[in-house]
Design an enzyme around this catalytic site. Structure first.
Site, PDB file in Angstrom:
ATOM      1  N   LYS A  54      -3.399 -29.822   1.277  1.00 55.97           N
ATOM      2  CA  LYS A  54      -5.173 -29.803   1.549  1.00 55.97           C
ATOM      3  C   LYS A  54      -5.628 -30.580   2.773  1.00 55.97           C
ATOM      4  O   LYS A  54      -6.493 -31.132   2.780  1.00 55.97           O
ATOM      5  CB  LYS A  54      -5.809 -30.149   0.337  1.00 55.97           C
ATOM      6  N   TYR A  63       0.921  -1.288  -0.098  1.00 50.70           N
ATOM      7  CA  TYR A  63      -0.175   0.056   0.048  1.00 50.70           C
ATOM      8  C   TYR A  63       0.777   1.194   0.029  1.00 50.70           C
ATOM      9  O   TYR A  63       2.214   1.168   0.155  1.00 50.70           O
ATOM     10  CB  TYR A  63      -0.895   0.039   1.341  1.00 50.70           C
ATOM     11  N   ARG A  94      -3.245 -17.530   8.330  1.00 52.93           N
ATOM     12  CA  ARG A  94      -3.901 -18.966   8.755  1.00 52.93           C
ATOM     13  C   ARG A  94      -3.620 -19.427   9.913  1.00 52.93           C
ATOM     14  O   ARG A  94      -3.180 -20.615  10.265  1.00 52.93           O
ATOM     15  CB  ARG A  94      -3.350 -19.964   7.634  1.00 52.93           C
ATOM     16  N   CYS A 135     -11.652 -23.007   7.657  1.00 44.29           N
ATOM     17  CA  CYS A 135     -11.360 -22.343   6.607  1.00 44.29           C
ATOM     18  C   CYS A 135     -10.714 -23.244   5.823  1.00 44.29           C
ATOM     19  O   CYS A 135      -9.406 -23.821   6.311  1.00 44.29           O
ATOM     20  CB  CYS A 135     -10.642 -20.990   6.960  1.00 44.29           C
ATOM     21  N   CYS A 178     -18.488 -17.141   2.509  1.00 46.26           N
ATOM     22  CA  CYS A 178     -17.553 -17.965   2.834  1.00 46.26           C
ATOM     23  C   CYS A 178     -17.857 -19.177   2.381  1.00 46.26           C
ATOM     24  O   CYS A 178     -19.236 -19.325   2.137  1.00 46.26           O
ATOM     25  CB  CYS A 178     -17.363 -18.234   4.499  1.00 46.26           C
ATOM     26  N   GLU A 209     -25.280 -43.827   1.707  1.00 44.54           N
ATOM     27  CA  GLU A 209     -23.934 -43.510   1.088  1.00 44.54           C
ATOM     28  C   GLU A 209     -23.574 -44.913   0.513  1.00 44.54           C
ATOM     29  O   GLU A 209     -23.428 -45.920   1.465  1.00 44.54           O
ATOM     30  CB  GLU A 209     -22.866 -43.042   2.053  1.00 44.54           C
ATOM     31  N   ALA A 247     -21.978 -32.187  -0.200  1.00 47.81           N
ATOM     32  CA  ALA A 247     -23.444 -31.531  -0.311  1.00 47.81           C
ATOM     33  C   ALA A 247     -24.323 -32.485   0.519  1.00 47.81           C
ATOM     34  O   ALA A 247     -25.297 -31.903   1.403  1.00 47.81           O
ATOM     35  CB  ALA A 247     -24.092 -31.755  -1.876  1.00 47.81           C
ATOM     36  N   ARG A 278      -0.228  -2.175  11.235  1.00 46.44           N
ATOM     37  CA  ARG A 278       0.010  -3.436  10.328  1.00 46.44           C
ATOM     38  C   ARG A 278       1.253  -3.172   9.438  1.00 46.44           C
ATOM     39  O   ARG A 278       1.497  -2.199   8.719  1.00 46.44           O
ATOM     40  CB  ARG A 278      -1.456  -3.360   9.234  1.00 46.44           C
TER      41      ARG A 278
END
Length: 526
Positions: free
Chosen positions: A310, A42, A179, A226, A242, A292, A273, A90
């Site tokens: 992941k 910035y 994170r 997250c 989100c 399932e 889902a 910051r």
């Protein structure tokens, strides 16, 4: 865009306006302010770096000169509001700028063109001396956006090695983000007090706004993770939301209310889902049974969670399994549903979440033993050779290529379009740029504008946009050419008044966010 140079008077005006803003904040009742920022590239950050700052007035020159802008701001606020009024900063400890518009990867050796660690620590001491009462610390810049807004490919706590050094040279509190939403990690950092005094959460609170209460109560398993996907927050979704928390940003109108009448709800398919639909329907008071056909809940996310980068996908699956267990939802594994079973059970509502299957192209050799899907490779159901050709340069193909290249395999991606990840849902900027940089770093061979004509034993035949043909040695061919909805069961049931529209990949193969959001929408309206 290259902007014109600000005049000295314009910079002084910006200093004064910032001081006025701090005064307004205090008058409004705020206990302190944070200057945003010598951070991320910035304006203040640009002034502090020799790479950007070519000025010859008081705001340029050596490090102290380049820090004049943020120094004048804090001194002006302290003079106006008193030395006891807290002013935080910051602050990016290191820029990770490899060149114009080019970031440096974790572990990569490169010449830092922005602020390196040595200068970052020296600057922090000058800024503390000027009056800043704490550092909200991170790293990165617009040139290295995947440091300032870390995607899934960055590790949790990616700034801790930097804040550990910062704590050694400053006496004021240090706050760390990056994170840090994994409860065990955050608590360890706070208890040790070595790398930071406080932890800041951003996206972690979008995923689970009750994070603090759950962690304080010791209910770590209830914290919804997250994913670092950026799909719901920075991926262009308006309003801010989100991927795993559909009510984020619209809590008042999108919260869950008890159903007027409890129904017997049958959910077919135990992917993300299906599990989200089961969770939401149960919370609303319905009696839910989930079926399932395999022996494990999770669908395609099981394979994607096997990527080394992941682990959050694995955490999401575990979170869903835990919530379903706590809600006492009836789960039937190893149970393939057909029309006869539905007619026998006679549920009040049926939600079809039967997922998708790989879309295999019709080319010669596609049935060879050396051919497999990305899921086969990730789950280890087939052995992957040292030389791999991946057919398809979408997100699945690129991430699979990265995983295998990190294992030391020689990987080639063959993509018919002019660039990778060009089709399908847009991949958020930080994720896309970092993935491309990682593919280059791990020397993945990329052939765009190229198609597979034929698969032979130990080789593939290629053709490019100019119709030139070539062959390439390959011990394994991985097909990552997309998915197709598995809708046969839905088609057989669609005449029944109890059957809802299919959700998730059964409606249209996309990503986790669309699967979760569709499931939430259907279940909240039952």
């Amino acid at each position: 865009v290259t902007c014109r140079e600000l005049t000295t008077m314009e910079v002084e005006t910006l200093v004064e306006k910032t001081i006025q803003s701090a005064a307004i904040a205090r008058a409004a009742g705020f206990d302190g302010v944070e200057i945003h920022a010598v951070h991320e590239g910035y304006l203040l950050d640009q002034f502090t770096m020799a790479f950007f700052n070519r000025r010859t007035d008081k705001y340029g020159g050596d490090l102290r000169g380049r820090l004049t802008f943020p120094v004048e701001i804090v001194k002006g606020i302290k003079n106006k509001l008193g030395t006891d009024y807290p002013v935080l900063l910051r602050y990016s400890i290191k820029s990770y700028i490899k060149d114009w518009g080019q970031g440096g990867l974790p572990g990569e050796e490169f010449e830092e063109k922005g602020r390196d660690l040595k200068e970052g620590l020296a600057a922090a001491q000058i800024l503390e001396e000027a009056g800043y009462d704490g550092f909200n610390a991170d790293a990165g810049s617009y040139d290295a956006w995947y440091w300032a807004h870390p995607p899934v490919y960055q590790k949790h706590g990616l700034y801790l090695h930097l804040t550990d050094k910062l704590k050694e040279v400053v006496t004021v509190p240090v706050i760390v983000a990056g994170r840090m939403e994994v409860p065990g990690l955050a608590i360890t950092v706070i208890n040790e007090g070595r790398a930071a005094d406080m932890v800041a959460l951003g996206r972690g609170l979008l995923a689970d706004p009750d994070w603090g209460n759950k962690v304080a109560g010791g209910n770590f398993e209830d914290v919804r993770p997250c994913l670092g996907c950026h799909d719901g927050c920075l991926g262009g979704i308006t309003p801010l939301s989100c991927a795993v928390n559909p009510a984020c940003g619209r809590e008042a109108e999108y919260s869950l209310w008890p159903a007027q009448r409890s129904k017997n709800v049958m959910i077919i398919g135990g992917g993300v889902a299906g599990m989200e639909a089961a969770r939401v329907a149960s919370i609303r008071g319905h009696k839910v049974s989930l079926y399932e056909k395999s022996g494990e809940l999770g669908g395609h996310v099981i394979a994607s969670s096997r990527h080394a980068f992941k682990d959050d996908n694995a955490r999401l699956l575990q979170w869903y399994r835990t919530q379903l267990q706590k809600l006492n939802i009836e789960v039937h594994l190893h149970t393939e549903v057909n029309k006869e079973l539905v007619e026998k059970i006679k549920p009040d509502a049926v939600i079809v979440a039967t997922g998708s299957r790989p879309a295999l192209p019709s080319i010669r050799g596609i049935d060879e033993d050396m051919v497999m899907t990305a899921s086969d490779a990730l789950l280890g159901s087939k052995e992957v050779d040292e030389k791999v050709v991946i057919m398809g340069g979408g997100l699945i193909g690129c991430e699979t290529a990265l995983e295998l290249a990190r294992q030391g395999k020689k990987v080639t991606i063959v993509e018919i379009l002019p660039e990778l990840m060009a089709a399908g849902l847009p991949v958020p900027h930080a994720n896309r740029v970092m993935l491309l940089d990682l593919l280059s770093y791990y020397k993945v061979n990329i052939l765009t504008g190229t198609s597979l004509l034929q698969i032979r034993e130990n080789s593939v035949e290629l053709i490019n946009a100019s119709f030139a043909r070539d062959s390439l040695h390959a011990g394994t061919v991985i097909v990552a050419t997309g998915l197709q909805a598995n809708r046969e069961l839905y088609q057989s049931l669609r005449d029944s008044t109890s059957v809802m529209a299919p959700i998730g990949d059964a409606a249209k193969p996309r990503n986790i966010m669309h699967a979760v959001w569709e499931a939430y929408e259907v279940a909240r309206t039952l």
